[in-house]
Design a protein around this motif. Structure first.
Motif, short mmCIF file in Angstrom:
data_model
loop_
_atom_site.label_atom_id
_atom_site.label_comp_id
_atom_site.label_asym_id
_atom_site.label_seq_id
_atom_site.Cartn_x
_atom_site.Cartn_y
_atom_site.Cartn_z
N ARG A 138 -27.29 52.23 13.61
CA ARG A 138 -28.25 52.31 12.51
C ARG A 138 -29.60 52.81 12.98
O ARG A 138 -30.27 53.59 12.29
CB ARG A 138 -28.39 50.94 11.85
CG ARG A 138 -27.16 50.53 11.04
CD ARG A 138 -27.29 49.12 10.52
NE ARG A 138 -26.13 48.75 9.71
CZ ARG A 138 -25.91 47.52 9.25
NH1 ARG A 138 -26.76 46.55 9.53
NH2 ARG A 138 -24.83 47.28 8.52
N THR A 139 -30.01 52.37 14.17
CA THR A 139 -31.28 52.83 14.72
C THR A 139 -31.26 54.33 15.00
O THR A 139 -32.20 55.05 14.67
CB THR A 139 -31.60 52.07 16.02
OG1 THR A 139 -31.66 50.67 15.74
CG2 THR A 139 -32.94 52.52 16.60
N LEU A 140 -30.17 54.80 15.59
CA LEU A 140 -30.03 56.23 15.88
C LEU A 140 -30.00 57.04 14.59
O LEU A 140 -30.59 58.13 14.50
CB LEU A 140 -28.76 56.48 16.70
CG LEU A 140 -28.75 55.92 18.13
CD1 LEU A 140 -27.38 56.14 18.77
CD2 LEU A 140 -29.83 56.58 18.97
N GLU A 141 -29.32 56.52 13.56
CA GLU A 141 -29.24 57.23 12.28
C GLU A 141 -30.62 57.30 11.62
O GLU A 141 -31.00 58.33 11.04
CB GLU A 141 -28.25 56.51 11.36
CG GLU A 141 -28.06 57.16 10.00
CD GLU A 141 -27.42 58.53 10.09
OE1 GLU A 141 -27.45 59.25 9.07
OE2 GLU A 141 -26.88 58.88 11.15
N ALA B 8 -35.38 60.47 10.12
CA ALA B 8 -36.83 60.64 10.21
C ALA B 8 -37.18 62.00 10.79
O ALA B 8 -38.13 62.67 10.34
CB ALA B 8 -37.43 59.52 11.06
N ALA B 9 -36.43 62.43 11.80
CA ALA B 9 -36.68 63.74 12.40
C ALA B 9 -36.40 64.87 11.41
O ALA B 9 -37.14 65.86 11.35
CB ALA B 9 -35.80 63.91 13.65
N MET B 10 -35.36 64.71 10.60
CA MET B 10 -35.03 65.72 9.59
C MET B 10 -36.11 65.80 8.52
O MET B 10 -36.54 66.88 8.11
CB MET B 10 -33.68 65.40 8.95
CG MET B 10 -32.48 65.60 9.86
SD MET B 10 -30.92 65.12 9.07
CE MET B 10 -30.90 66.26 7.68
N GLU B 11 -36.62 64.64 8.07
CA GLU B 11 -37.66 64.62 7.04
C GLU B 11 -38.95 65.24 7.55
O GLU B 11 -39.63 65.97 6.84
CB GLU B 11 -37.90 63.18 6.59
CG GLU B 11 -36.76 62.60 5.78
CD GLU B 11 -37.00 61.16 5.40
OE1 GLU B 11 -38.07 60.62 5.80
OE2 GLU B 11 -36.15 60.56 4.71
N SER B 12 -39.31 64.94 8.80
CA SER B 12 -40.55 65.49 9.35
C SER B 12 -40.46 67.00 9.50
O SER B 12 -41.44 67.72 9.28
CB SER B 12 -40.85 64.85 10.71
OG SER B 12 -39.82 65.14 11.64
N SER B 13 -39.27 67.51 9.84
CA SER B 13 -39.12 68.96 9.98
C SER B 13 -39.18 69.65 8.62
O SER B 13 -39.68 70.76 8.49
CB SER B 13 -37.80 69.29 10.68
OG SER B 13 -36.70 68.84 9.91
#
Length: 206
Positions: free
Chosen positions: A124-127, A132-137
């Motif tokens: 869950r942490t990795l997901e 979060a990385a996808m949203e920031s990009s």
């Protein structure tokens, strides 16, 4: 440095722990007739797992994790079905003993549950990090390749406007001076008296 490994119906054999973890587990599988693909571990008499199957450095000496002359039980770690989404899950940890103590079974069951909860928490942490990385990009502002040219054009235009304003200012100033001189001359001429004309010319030079 030897340890005692018990299994089955009170059967046991000695193992030299002054070897790598990988070699010790391989020897234990062979000694007990297990498959190479079987995941096994050792636990002490209280049921505490040594987690040898999870070590990131299987080349380390087994004596680093095991105490000489102690008794250990072989445990089989049952995972999910290969090729499925739960293939890495922890289903059960079973001691390979014919008559295991209830306390031993309970201890292993508790540790199995803990390993599974930790695994799910990590997933869950990795997901969450991936989302979060996808949203920031996605939220990053797009950079225009012509922004430099636009800034340069704006700067040039501003410089031209400033130059025009300076020229206009000089023209207005000169015009004001001429207007001021003319107005002063007219005012002076309007208040001159004929009798005082010669004296005023000497004083003002007008």
């Amino acid at each position: 440095m030897f340890i005692i490994i018990k299994h089955g119906d009170n059967q046991e054999f000695l193992v030299n722990s002054n070897c790598s973890v990988l070699l010790l587990l391989h020897y234990t599988r062979k000694k007990m007739g297990l498959r190479k693909t079987d995941t096994i571990d050792l636990c002490d008499e209280t049921g505490t797992l040594k987690l040898l199957f999870l070590t990131k450095t299987p080349g380390d000496y087994a004596s680093k994790f095991l105490t000489a002359r102690n008794i250990y039980y072989v445990c089989k770690v049952e995972r999910g079905a290969p090729g499925t989404r739960i293939e890495n899950s922890y289903k059960a940890i079973v001691p390979l003993l014919k008559y295991p103590e209830p306390e031993l079974l309970e201890s292993l069951r508790t540790q199995c549950d803990f390993l599974e909860r930790s695994r799910i928490k990590m997933l869950r942490t990795l997901e969450a990090k991936r989302l979060a990385a996808m949203e920031s990009s996605v939220n990053l502002p797009a950079r225009s390749p012509k922004s430099g040219g636009a800034q340069q054009t704006t700067s040039t235009s501003s410089q031209l406007k400033v130059g025009d304003q300076m020229k206009t200012g000089h023209l207005l100033a000169n015009h004001s001076i001429r207007l001021g001189q003319t107005s002063l001359r007219d005012i002076v001429n309007s208040i001159k008296r004929p009798s005082e004309s010669s004296n005023y010319q000497e004083i003002t030079g007008i």
